[in-house]
Design a protein around this motif. Structure first.
Motif, PDB file in Angstrom:
ATOM      1  N   TYR A   1       0.840  -1.197   0.000  1.00 15.26           N
ATOM      2  CA  TYR A   1       0.000   0.000   0.000  1.00 15.26           C
ATOM      3  C   TYR A   1       0.879   1.252   0.000  1.00 15.26           C
ATOM      4  O   TYR A   1       1.777   1.389   0.840  1.00 15.26           O
ATOM      5  CB  TYR A   1      -0.907  -0.020   1.226  1.00 15.26           C
ATOM      6  CG  TYR A   1      -1.848   1.153   1.331  1.00 15.26           C
ATOM      7  CD1 TYR A   1      -2.959   1.245   0.509  1.00 15.26           C
ATOM      8  CD2 TYR A   1      -1.612   2.173   2.257  1.00 15.26           C
ATOM      9  CE1 TYR A   1      -3.829   2.325   0.608  1.00 15.26           C
ATOM     10  CE2 TYR A   1      -2.475   3.252   2.363  1.00 15.26           C
ATOM     11  CZ  TYR A   1      -3.581   3.325   1.533  1.00 15.26           C
ATOM     12  OH  TYR A   1      -4.435   4.392   1.626  1.00 15.26           O
ATOM     13  N   PRO A   2       0.639   2.198  -0.918  1.00 15.12           N
ATOM     14  CA  PRO A   2       1.554   3.339  -1.094  1.00 15.12           C
ATOM     15  C   PRO A   2       1.426   4.492  -0.093  1.00 15.12           C
ATOM     16  O   PRO A   2       2.125   5.491  -0.243  1.00 15.12           O
ATOM     17  CB  PRO A   2       1.204   3.840  -2.509  1.00 15.12           C
ATOM     18  CG  PRO A   2       0.396   2.763  -3.144  1.00 15.12           C
ATOM     19  CD  PRO A   2      -0.319   2.090  -2.019  1.00 15.12           C
ATOM     20  N   ASP A   3       0.534   4.433   0.865  1.00 13.36           N
ATOM     21  CA  ASP A   3       0.396   5.432   1.940  1.00 13.36           C
ATOM     22  C   ASP A   3      -0.363   6.689   1.527  1.00 13.36           C
ATOM     23  O   ASP A   3      -1.331   7.061   2.158  1.00 13.36           O
ATOM     24  CB  ASP A   3       1.750   5.822   2.538  1.00 13.36           C
ATOM     25  CG  ASP A   3       2.489   4.629   3.119  1.00 13.36           C
ATOM     26  OD1 ASP A   3       1.810   3.728   3.653  1.00 13.36           O
ATOM     27  OD2 ASP A   3       3.721   4.588   3.025  1.00 13.36           O
TER      28      ASP A   3
ATOM     29  N   ASN B   1      -3.428  19.978  -3.918  1.00 13.22           N
ATOM     30  CA  ASN B   1      -3.942  20.434  -2.618  1.00 13.22           C
ATOM     31  C   ASN B   1      -3.271  19.727  -1.443  1.00 13.22           C
ATOM     32  O   ASN B   1      -3.761  19.793  -0.316  1.00 13.22           O
ATOM     33  CB  ASN B   1      -5.453  20.214  -2.559  1.00 13.22           C
ATOM     34  CG  ASN B   1      -6.187  21.001  -3.627  1.00 13.22           C
ATOM     35  OD1 ASN B   1      -5.853  22.158  -3.889  1.00 13.22           O
ATOM     36  ND2 ASN B   1      -7.172  20.378  -4.260  1.00 13.22           N
ATOM     37  N   GLY B   2      -2.183  19.036  -1.714  1.00 10.53           N
ATOM     38  CA  GLY B   2      -1.479  18.333  -0.650  1.00 10.53           C
ATOM     39  C   GLY B   2      -1.671  16.828  -0.733  1.00 10.53           C
ATOM     40  O   GLY B   2      -2.119  16.297  -1.754  1.00 10.53           O
ATOM     41  N   LYS B   3      -1.362  16.149   0.340  1.00 10.32           N
ATOM     42  CA  LYS B   3      -1.441  14.691   0.358  1.00 10.32           C
ATOM     43  C   LYS B   3      -2.873  14.230   0.610  1.00 10.32           C
ATOM     44  O   LYS B   3      -3.616  14.854   1.352  1.00 10.32           O
ATOM     45  CB  LYS B   3      -0.538  14.130   1.453  1.00 10.32           C
ATOM     46  CG  LYS B   3       0.938  14.414   1.245  1.00 10.32           C
ATOM     47  CD  LYS B   3       1.760  13.928   2.426  1.00 10.32           C
ATOM     48  CE  LYS B   3       3.239  14.240   2.221  1.00 10.32           C
ATOM     49  NZ  LYS B   3       4.053  13.832   3.389  1.00 10.32           N
ATOM     50  N   ARG B   4      -3.230  13.122  -0.030  1.00 15.86           N
ATOM     51  CA  ARG B   4      -4.506  12.470   0.257  1.00 15.86           C
ATOM     52  C   ARG B   4      -4.267  10.967   0.275  1.00 15.86           C
ATOM     53  O   ARG B   4      -3.275  10.472  -0.270  1.00 15.86           O
ATOM     54  CB  ARG B   4      -5.573  12.846  -0.767  1.00 15.86           C
ATOM     55  CG  ARG B   4      -5.354  12.307  -2.156  1.00 15.86           C
ATOM     56  CD  ARG B   4      -6.646  12.410  -2.963  1.00 15.86           C
ATOM     57  NE  ARG B   4      -6.498  11.986  -4.342  1.00 15.86           N
ATOM     58  CZ  ARG B   4      -6.468  10.717  -4.735  1.00 15.86           C
ATOM     59  NH1 ARG B   4      -6.534   9.748  -3.835  1.00 15.86           N
ATOM     60  NH2 ARG B   4      -6.349  10.412  -6.009  1.00 15.86           N
ATOM     61  N   PRO B   5      -5.165  10.199   0.901  1.00 12.40           N
ATOM     62  CA  PRO B   5      -4.931   8.756   0.996  1.00 12.40           C
ATOM     63  C   PRO B   5      -5.090   8.053  -0.346  1.00 12.40           C
ATOM     64  O   PRO B   5      -5.806   8.524  -1.236  1.00 12.40           O
ATOM     65  CB  PRO B   5      -6.008   8.289   1.981  1.00 12.40           C
ATOM     66  CG  PRO B   5      -7.107   9.286   1.824  1.00 12.40           C
ATOM     67  CD  PRO B   5      -6.414  10.600   1.576  1.00 12.40           C
ATOM     68  N   VAL B   6      -4.427   6.937  -0.482  1.00 13.43           N
ATOM     69  CA  VAL B   6      -4.605   6.074  -1.652  1.00 13.43           C
ATOM     70  C   VAL B   6      -5.924   5.343  -1.471  1.00 13.43           C
ATOM     71  O   VAL B   6      -6.129   4.641  -0.483  1.00 13.43           O
ATOM     72  CB  VAL B   6      -3.432   5.079  -1.771  1.00 13.43           C
ATOM     73  CG1 VAL B   6      -3.732   4.018  -2.817  1.00 13.43           C
ATOM     74  CG2 VAL B   6      -2.150   5.823  -2.112  1.00 13.43           C
TER      75      VAL B   6
ATOM     76  N   THR C   1       1.627   6.645  -7.879  1.00  9.75           N
ATOM     77  CA  THR C   1       2.692   6.672  -6.877  1.00  9.75           C
ATOM     78  C   THR C   1       3.798   5.710  -7.287  1.00  9.75           C
ATOM     79  O   THR C   1       3.591   4.808  -8.102  1.00  9.75           O
ATOM     80  CB  THR C   1       2.150   6.268  -5.494  1.00  9.75           C
ATOM     81  OG1 THR C   1       1.633   4.920  -5.570  1.00  9.75           O
ATOM     82  CG2 THR C   1       1.029   7.197  -5.054  1.00  9.75           C
ATOM     83  N   SER C   2       4.963   5.896  -6.718  1.00 12.65           N
ATOM     84  CA  SER C   2       6.089   5.028  -7.071  1.00 12.65           C
ATOM     85  C   SER C   2       6.967   4.767  -5.856  1.00 12.65           C
ATOM     86  O   SER C   2       6.999   5.551  -4.903  1.00 12.65           O
ATOM     87  CB  SER C   2       6.929   5.661  -8.188  1.00 12.65           C
ATOM     88  OG  SER C   2       7.461   6.910  -7.764  1.00 12.65           O
TER      89      SER C   2
ATOM     90  N   ARG D   1      -3.551   8.039   9.187  1.00 17.10           N
ATOM     91  CA  ARG D   1      -4.260   9.270   9.568  1.00 17.10           C
ATOM     92  C   ARG D   1      -5.062   9.814   8.385  1.00 17.10           C
ATOM     93  O   ARG D   1      -6.224  10.209   8.541  1.00 17.10           O
ATOM     94  CB  ARG D   1      -3.265  10.322  10.054  1.00 17.10           C
ATOM     95  CG  ARG D   1      -3.910  11.684  10.361  1.00 17.10           C
ATOM     96  CD  ARG D   1      -2.879  12.708  10.789  1.00 17.10           C
ATOM     97  NE  ARG D   1      -1.880  12.947   9.760  1.00 17.10           N
ATOM     98  CZ  ARG D   1      -2.079  13.708   8.681  1.00 17.10           C
ATOM     99  NH1 ARG D   1      -3.260  14.290   8.479  1.00 17.10           N
ATOM    100  NH2 ARG D   1      -1.101  13.886   7.807  1.00 17.10           N
ATOM    101  N   LEU D   2      -4.460   9.813   7.209  1.00 14.74           N
ATOM    102  CA  LEU D   2      -5.154  10.311   6.022  1.00 14.74           C
ATOM    103  C   LEU D   2      -6.381   9.456   5.696  1.00 14.74           C
ATOM    104  O   LEU D   2      -7.434   9.979   5.311  1.00 14.74           O
ATOM    105  CB  LEU D   2      -4.197  10.338   4.830  1.00 14.74           C
ATOM    106  CG  LEU D   2      -3.093  11.399   4.889  1.00 14.74           C
ATOM    107  CD1 LEU D   2      -2.045  11.140   3.814  1.00 14.74           C
ATOM    108  CD2 LEU D   2      -3.679  12.797   4.741  1.00 14.74           C
TER     109      LEU D   2
END
Length: 261
Positions: A71-73, A79-84, A93-94, A188-189
Motif C-alpha cells: 500500500y503506497p500510503d 492540494n497536498g497529500k490524500r490517501p490512496v 505513486t512510485s 491518519r489520512l
C-alpha cells in the motif's frame, strides 16, 4: 459464595477462547517462487484456472495480500497529500522509481506463471481484479478498526452527524492503527477520509442498498429461484468453476426442466 467467582472466571475464559477462535490471522502474499515451482494460471472471464491447484496459493488471495503489503500510503496532489483509495492511485505513486501498480503486478508474477499465449488475457484480468481487491482491502481495514473500537461492548468517543447518526471520531479510528499496515501518516489520512461527510453519506447509501437487497446474491442482481439453486450447487474451488457439486445435483437440475450447456 466461593463458587460464583469461579463461574464468572470460567465464563470469561470461554468468551476469550471464542474470541480467539473468531480472530482470523491475515494471509500474506507468500515467498517468491522459482519458475518451476510457480502454479500455471489462465484467465477465464474474471476468474482463474490454476494448475496444479493449491488452496494456499490462490490468485485472489495473493492479490489481496499484495495490495495491502505494498500500500503506497498517500498520493501527492495540488492540494497536498490524500490517501490512496483505489487501484488507479497505485498508478500515481512510485517506490524506488517504479510505479506501485507495476511493482505489485511484478510481485504477483513471482508467484504464478502462464503460457505466453495466455499472458495478454491474464494481464487484462489482473487489472480488473486489482481494482476490486484494493476497494475490498480498504473496506476490510475500516471494518476491522471499527470492530476493534466497539469490541466487548466498549463505546469509543463518537460524534453525531446532521441526521443523528453516530460515528466513531477520527481520533478514535486513528488510535487503532494496525501495526502491519501503512505508516502513521497514511493511516491518519485514511481515517480523515473515512470521517468525511462525503464518505459517511456514501457508506450509508451502501448500507441501505445492502439492506434493501438482502435477498439477492453478491452480484446485486436478483437471480430468481433457479439462479439461486444453481449458485448453491456449483463447485467453486480450483478449475471446477461451473461444474455441479454432484451427479445427483446434475440429474435434479435436468429433471426440473433445465439443461446444462
Amino acid at each position: 459464595m466461593p463458587s460464583a467467582p469461579r463461574e464468572n472466571n470460567r465464563a470469561s475464559s470461554n468468551e476469550q477462547a471464542q474470541d480467539k477462535k473468531k480472530t482470523r490471522s491475515r494471509t500474506d502474499s507468500g515467498e517468491r517462487l522459482k519458475e518451476a515451482d510457480r502454479p500455471t494460471i489462465k484467465a477465464v472471464g474474471n476468474h482463474w484456472e490454476v494448475h496444479p491447484y493449491r488452496g494456499s496459493c490462490k490468485p485472489p488471495t495473493v492479490m489481496g495480500a499484495l495490495v495491502r503489503e505494498m500500500y503506497p500510503d498517500f498520493v501527492e496532489t495540488e492540494n497536498g497529500k490524500r490517501p490512496v483509495r483505489s487501484w488507479e492511485d497505485y498508478k500515481r505513486t512510485s517506490t524506488h522509481n517504479v510505479l506501485d501498480d507495476r511493482g505489485v503486478i511484478s510481485e504477483f508474477w513471482w508467484r504464478f506463471k502462464c503460457l505466453p499465449e495466455d499472458r495478454a488475457d491474464a494481464e487484462e484480468t489482473l487489472e480488473q481484479n486489482f481494482k476490486t481487491r484494493v476497494s475490498n482491502m480498504l473496506s476490510e481495514e475500516k471494518q476491522a478498526a471499527t470492530k476493534k473500537l466497539y469490541a466487548s461492548g466498549k463505546v469509543p468517543p463518537e460524534e453525531v452527524d446532521a441526521h443523528d447518526n453516530l460515528w466513531p471520531t477520527k481520533e478514535a479510528l486513528i488510535s487503532v492503527k494496525p501495526k502491519d499496515f501503512t505508516t502513521a501518516e497514511g493511516w491518519r489520512l485514511l481515517c480523515e477520509h473515512w470521517s468525511s461527510e462525503a464518505f459517511r453519506k456514501m457508506s450509508l447509501r451502501g448500507k441501505n442498498n445492502r439492506q434493501a437487497n438482502g435477498d439477492e446474491l453478491t452480484t446485486g442482481v436478483d437471480p430468481g429461484l433457479t439462479g439461486a439453486w444453481l449458485h448453491t450447487h456449483e463447485l467453486r474451488p480450483g478449475n471446477n468453476d461451473g461444474l455441479m457439486c454432484s451427479q445427483s445435483a446434475s440429474e435434479k437440475w435436468v429433471t426440473i426442466g433445465f439443461f446444462l450447456s
